[in-house]
Design an enzyme around this catalytic site. Structure first.
Site, PDB file in Angstrom:
ATOM      1  N   CYS A   1      12.452   0.501  -0.591  1.00 33.71           N
ATOM      2  CA  CYS A   1      13.009  -0.770  -1.071  1.00 33.71           C
ATOM      3  C   CYS A   1      14.261  -0.554  -1.927  1.00 33.71           C
ATOM      4  O   CYS A   1      14.865  -1.521  -2.373  1.00 33.71           O
ATOM      5  CB  CYS A   1      11.965  -1.609  -1.784  1.00 33.71           C
ATOM      6  SG  CYS A   1      11.514  -0.943  -3.350  1.00 33.71           S
TER       7      CYS A   1
ATOM      8  N   LYS B   1      13.596   2.415  -9.291  1.00 31.29           N
ATOM      9  CA  LYS B   1      13.570   3.589  -8.410  1.00 31.29           C
ATOM     10  C   LYS B   1      14.988   4.138  -8.174  1.00 31.29           C
ATOM     11  O   LYS B   1      15.175   5.357  -8.078  1.00 31.29           O
ATOM     12  CB  LYS B   1      12.895   3.242  -7.077  1.00 31.29           C
ATOM     13  CG  LYS B   1      11.382   3.022  -7.213  1.00 31.29           C
ATOM     14  CD  LYS B   1      10.702   4.323  -7.578  1.00 31.29           C
ATOM     15  CE  LYS B   1       9.201   4.224  -7.638  1.00 31.29           C
ATOM     16  NZ  LYS B   1       8.582   5.494  -8.073  1.00 31.29           N
TER      17      LYS B   1
ATOM     18  N   HIS C   1      -0.722  -3.821  -1.080  1.00 28.68           N
ATOM     19  CA  HIS C   1       0.207  -3.860   0.048  1.00 28.68           C
ATOM     20  C   HIS C   1      -0.515  -4.418   1.261  1.00 28.68           C
ATOM     21  O   HIS C   1      -1.731  -4.623   1.251  1.00 28.68           O
ATOM     22  CB  HIS C   1       0.733  -2.450   0.343  1.00 28.68           C
ATOM     23  CG  HIS C   1       1.766  -1.998  -0.638  1.00 28.68           C
ATOM     24  ND1 HIS C   1       1.501  -1.082  -1.629  1.00 28.68           N
ATOM     25  CD2 HIS C   1       3.070  -2.341  -0.782  1.00 28.68           C
ATOM     26  CE1 HIS C   1       2.595  -0.890  -2.342  1.00 28.68           C
ATOM     27  NE2 HIS C   1       3.563  -1.634  -1.851  1.00 28.68           N
TER      28      HIS C   1
END
Ligand code: GDP
Length: 325
Positions: A98, A129, A172
């Protein structure tokens, strides 16, 4: 989930258990700088796999954006700085696909990083991230020669497997659907609702494959890593090269679980990014390939769900202690 898989894989490769230093979240809160520094000072590891993160599915990312950006920034800043301070030369940081722009050209190569706007549902997590990749690169650039450090990053595609979080809303898609299909089968429910339109495409990698890739990248000779990366574009994608629609995924999970009812689509729930297939050419050319097929991985994951999670009460959200008002 990934940290446990890396430990399984290192043990399977013959690393003595007493050489592996692990801590649960309850034992060590990596968002606390002093505790993290103290851990490195006393344990003095020589390599670090940084798999610890606050993670979750599309709903969790969208609902707890403060926790996702704060916890991940703190964990990686504390671990990377403490590793450097205490002489760790080799560190592997695990990111996420992502980090790439929502509408990046597919399949998304490493150089798509920072070329466009991110998917809004997980932008805070993605920003953290991206900062993790840049922490590794910046420490390498400033201290690589003088201190001999070599901090690398890998960007996994969507992962699944044993040890996943099966929370009904916050997980998820794969663990969420495994749980929902099992519950519907048990209750003889006529149908199961899938979030969104079913048209988004996702690439899924079994967690033991990711663990194997992480160890592979950690142990690549410095020259091979350097030849295949650049100092400010140093991360390596880890995927299997194939993606499927969420509708196809739901049909596959229905088959593995043995549920015979219908599948419906809840259009009030978000779709997220339309597609997230990563380009794994870098890792391919370095000589690593995924081994576990989706069907095989789903069978192993369902077995794990039935063994460990079915009767556990996992329905309550627990916010990170340090930001609870
Ligand atoms: P993403 O890859 O960051 O979007 O992460 P997710 O795994 O949460 O979602 C992947 C896709 O699956 C999205 O399009 C979701 O809308 C869809 N989806 C369908 N049903 C579910 C479900 O029960 N849980 C989750 N998390 N996603 C679902």
């Amino acid at each position: 989930m990934v940290g446990s898989a890396i430990v399984r894989q290192l043990l399977a490769q013959g690393h003595p258990a007493q050489q592996l230093i692990v801590r649960t979240h309850a034992e060590l809160d990596l968002t606390h700088q002093a505790a993290t520094d103290q851990f490195f000072a006393s344990e003095k590891p020589d390599q670090v796999y940084l798999a610890a993160a606050r993670v979750g599915g599309i709903y969790a990312n969208d609902t707890y954006p403060a926790e996702f950006i704060y916890s991940n920034l703190m964990v990686q800043a504390n671990v990377i700085q403490a590793a450097f301070t205490h002489g760790v030369r080799k560190l592997l940081f695990l990111g996420s696909s992502c980090v790439y722009p929502r509408l990046a050209t597919q399949p998304m190569a490493e150089d798509a990083l920072l070329t466009g706007p991110l998917e809004p549902t997980n932008e805070p997590y993605a920003i953290a991230k991206i900062a993790g990749i840049k922490l590794c690169e910046s420490y390498n650039r400033q201290y690589g020669e003088s201190y001999g450090i070599d901090y690398r990053s890998v960007m996994p595609t969507n992962l699944y497997g044993p040890g996943d979080n099966y929370h009904p809303e916050e997980s998820h898609v794969i663990p969420g659907l495994i749980r929902r299909f099992y519950e519907a089968k048990q209750a003889n429910a006529p149908s199961v609702a899938i979030w969104g339109s079913g048209t988004p495409r996702r690439e899924f990698l079994y967690v033991d494959d990711m663990a194997a890739a992480s160890i592979y990248v950690m142990n690549l000779p410095r020259a091979s890593y350097a030849q295949n990366t650049q100092s400010m574009l140093s991360h390596i994608n880890i995927g299997c090269g194939k993606d499927i629609t969420i509708k196809e995924l739901a049909e596959t999970i229905r088959k593995v679980v043995g549920y015979e009812g219908d599948i419906t689509f809840d259009l009030l729930k978000p779709d997220g990014a339309p597609r997230k297939l990563i380009n794994s050419r870098r890792i391919d050319s370095l000589g690593w390939k995924a081994r576990v097929s989706l069907e095989e991985g789903l069978n192993l994951t369902c077995a794990d769900f039935l063994r460990n999670f079915r009767r556990t009460d996992i329905s309550t959200h627990q916010p990170a202690n340090n930001i609870t008002p």
